[in-house]
Design a protein around this motif. Sequence first.
Motif, PDB file in Angstrom:
ATOM      1  N   LYS A   1       0.831  -1.200   0.000  1.00  0.00           N
ATOM      2  CA  LYS A   1       0.000   0.000   0.000  1.00  0.00           C
ATOM      3  C   LYS A   1       0.871   1.257   0.000  1.00  0.00           C
ATOM      4  N   ALA A   2       0.329   2.316  -0.552  1.00  0.00           N
ATOM      5  CA  ALA A   2       1.060   3.577  -0.672  1.00  0.00           C
ATOM      6  C   ALA A   2       1.532   4.064   0.694  1.00  0.00           C
ATOM      7  N   GLY A   3       2.787   4.501   0.744  1.00  0.00           N
ATOM      8  CA  GLY A   3       3.338   5.053   1.970  1.00  0.00           C
ATOM      9  C   GLY A   3       3.893   4.030   2.937  1.00  0.00           C
ATOM     10  N   SER A   4       3.805   2.751   2.600  1.00  0.00           N
ATOM     11  CA  SER A   4       4.290   1.701   3.494  1.00  0.00           C
ATOM     12  C   SER A   4       5.649   1.185   3.039  1.00  0.00           C
ATOM     13  N   ASN A   5       6.489   0.845   4.005  1.00  0.00           N
ATOM     14  CA  ASN A   5       7.780   0.215   3.725  1.00  0.00           C
ATOM     15  C   ASN A   5       7.824  -1.224   4.235  1.00  0.00           C
ATOM     16  N   ALA A   6       6.667  -1.785   4.505  1.00  0.00           N
ATOM     17  CA  ALA A   6       6.587  -3.122   5.092  1.00  0.00           C
ATOM     18  C   ALA A   6       7.035  -4.195   4.099  1.00  0.00           C
ATOM     19  N   GLN A   7       7.342  -5.356   4.638  1.00  0.00           N
ATOM     20  CA  GLN A   7       7.683  -6.525   3.832  1.00  0.00           C
ATOM     21  C   GLN A   7       6.715  -7.657   4.162  1.00  0.00           C
ATOM     22  N   LEU A   8       6.339  -8.403   3.135  1.00  0.00           N
ATOM     23  CA  LEU A   8       5.487  -9.579   3.316  1.00  0.00           C
ATOM     24  C   LEU A   8       6.365 -10.813   3.173  1.00  0.00           C
ATOM     25  N   ARG A   9       6.388 -11.640   4.208  1.00  0.00           N
ATOM     26  CA  ARG A   9       7.275 -12.801   4.222  1.00  0.00           C
ATOM     27  C   ARG A   9       6.503 -14.064   4.590  1.00  0.00           C
ATOM     28  N   PHE A  10       7.070 -15.200   4.204  1.00  0.00           N
ATOM     29  CA  PHE A  10       6.463 -16.479   4.569  1.00  0.00           C
ATOM     30  C   PHE A  10       7.557 -17.498   4.851  1.00  0.00           C
ATOM     31  N   PHE A  11       7.198 -18.516   5.613  1.00  0.00           N
ATOM     32  CA  PHE A  11       8.073 -19.665   5.813  1.00  0.00           C
ATOM     33  C   PHE A  11       7.216 -20.881   6.106  1.00  0.00           C
TER      34      PHE A  11
ATOM     35  N   GLU B   1       6.140  -7.506   8.066  1.00  0.00           N
ATOM     36  CA  GLU B   1       7.120  -6.876   8.936  1.00  0.00           C
ATOM     37  C   GLU B   1       7.215  -5.395   8.598  1.00  0.00           C
ATOM     38  N   ASN B   2       7.187  -4.567   9.648  1.00  0.00           N
ATOM     39  CA  ASN B   2       7.245  -3.128   9.448  1.00  0.00           C
ATOM     40  C   ASN B   2       7.930  -2.475  10.641  1.00  0.00           C
ATOM     41  N   SER B   3       8.960  -1.686  10.360  1.00  0.00           N
ATOM     42  CA  SER B   3       9.690  -0.951  11.399  1.00  0.00           C
ATOM     43  C   SER B   3      10.163  -1.865  12.522  1.00  0.00           C
ATOM     44  N   GLY B   4      10.672  -3.026  12.140  1.00  0.00           N
ATOM     45  CA  GLY B   4      11.211  -3.952  13.119  1.00  0.00           C
ATOM     46  C   GLY B   4      10.180  -4.779  13.854  1.00  0.00           C
ATOM     47  N   GLN B   5       8.911  -4.595  13.543  1.00  0.00           N
ATOM     48  CA  GLN B   5       7.839  -5.339  14.188  1.00  0.00           C
ATOM     49  C   GLN B   5       7.238  -6.344  13.207  1.00  0.00           C
ATOM     50  N   SER B   6       6.933  -7.539  13.713  1.00  0.00           N
ATOM     51  CA  SER B   6       6.345  -8.582  12.881  1.00  0.00           C
ATOM     52  C   SER B   6       4.915  -8.857  13.324  1.00  0.00           C
ATOM     53  N   HIS B   7       4.020  -8.913  12.354  1.00  0.00           N
ATOM     54  CA  HIS B   7       2.610  -9.189  12.631  1.00  0.00           C
ATOM     55  C   HIS B   7       2.193 -10.453  11.890  1.00  0.00           C
ATOM     56  N   ARG B   8       1.737 -11.444  12.633  1.00  0.00           N
ATOM     57  CA  ARG B   8       1.343 -12.714  12.028  1.00  0.00           C
ATOM     58  C   ARG B   8      -0.002 -12.578  11.328  1.00  0.00           C
ATOM     59  N   LEU B   9      -0.010 -12.910  10.030  1.00  0.00           N
ATOM     60  CA  LEU B   9      -1.237 -12.850   9.241  1.00  0.00           C
ATOM     61  C   LEU B   9      -1.901 -14.209   9.105  1.00  0.00           C
ATOM     62  N   LEU B  10      -1.082 -15.262   9.119  1.00  0.00           N
ATOM     63  CA  LEU B  10      -1.649 -16.595   8.890  1.00  0.00           C
ATOM     64  C   LEU B  10      -0.709 -17.666   9.423  1.00  0.00           C
ATOM     65  N   ARG B  11      -1.286 -18.688  10.005  1.00  0.00           N
ATOM     66  CA  ARG B  11      -0.567 -19.914  10.368  1.00  0.00           C
ATOM     67  C   ARG B  11      -1.534 -21.056  10.110  1.00  0.00           C
ATOM     68  N   GLU B  12      -1.283 -21.811   9.049  1.00  0.00           N
ATOM     69  CA  GLU B  12      -2.268 -22.802   8.602  1.00  0.00           C
ATOM     70  C   GLU B  12      -1.580 -24.063   8.086  1.00  0.00           C
ATOM     71  N   GLY B  13      -2.080 -25.213   8.500  1.00  0.00           N
ATOM     72  CA  GLY B  13      -1.555 -26.480   8.021  1.00  0.00           C
ATOM     73  C   GLY B  13      -2.013 -26.761   6.599  1.00  0.00           C
ATOM     74  N   VAL B  14      -1.089 -27.253   5.772  1.00  0.00           N
ATOM     75  CA  VAL B  14      -1.385 -27.572   4.374  1.00  0.00           C
ATOM     76  C   VAL B  14      -0.944 -29.010   4.107  1.00  0.00           C
ATOM     77  N   LYS B  15      -1.798 -29.774   3.463  1.00  0.00           N
ATOM     78  CA  LYS B  15      -1.511 -31.181   3.182  1.00  0.00           C
ATOM     79  C   LYS B  15      -0.493 -31.315   2.052  1.00  0.00           C
TER      80      LYS B  15
END
Length: 226
Positions: free
Chosen positions: A146-156, A180-194
């Motif tokens: 989104k405009a004005g954001s420096n966040a990163q979207l990551r997965f593992f 992840e934004n400004s050193g803070q991480s916010h969990r968006l999803l944690r889901e089991g996949v077959k």
Amino acid sequence: MPLYAKHAAADIAEIGTFDRDAYEDCSLANPASLNGGNKTRRPGTVTAGICEMLIDHADAIHYMIERFLGASVSDQLFASILEKFHKQEGYLYRGVSTSNLPYALLYMAGNQLATGCSPKAGSPFARALTASTHFELTAKGWIRRKAGSNAQLRFFVTDHVVRKSASTNEQTMMLVVDEENSGQSHRLLREGVKLEIDFFRNLLGKRMRLREMARKEFAGVSNGAD
């Protein structure tokens, strides 16, 4: 399919003697979890087979990774996943086989940027974005910051679970998506996949059959073509 000694965990009368190394290296043996990292495999035929599959069937492995994530995977992201596996010498881990190779790559890929991904509707990635403050999907389905954001979207990927039963071995892994934004991480999803182990094996089998058909039909034609 006939029973071979390396597929069994004990001596088989009139067939063969149990060989632990061969048993543990066989992709048809009891599947082992990737958790824990048992890096005791010696370089040899099995490791060569894993590396050959990575080279000869990279597109099929890429396809299976996309199926697991429910999102397209850019060349840049796939190259990063391969590089991580190579640096960790993933082919030396006992839990890695030609049957679970796409998932082993994901498991060892660590924390990856989701740049260049295009989630499918209803996929875990798409659901993760509904909880995002900094990312959204474009009209064409691409992930956009989104405009004005420096966040990163990551997965593992983590927590490889093998549920063994008399008839089948169901396997799952946990997909985790964070922003992840400004050193803070916010969990968006944690889901089991077959894991689709049988689907992957059947896909490879079909590809090799079709390739052999074409080879038999056209072998030598290029040498005599104008």
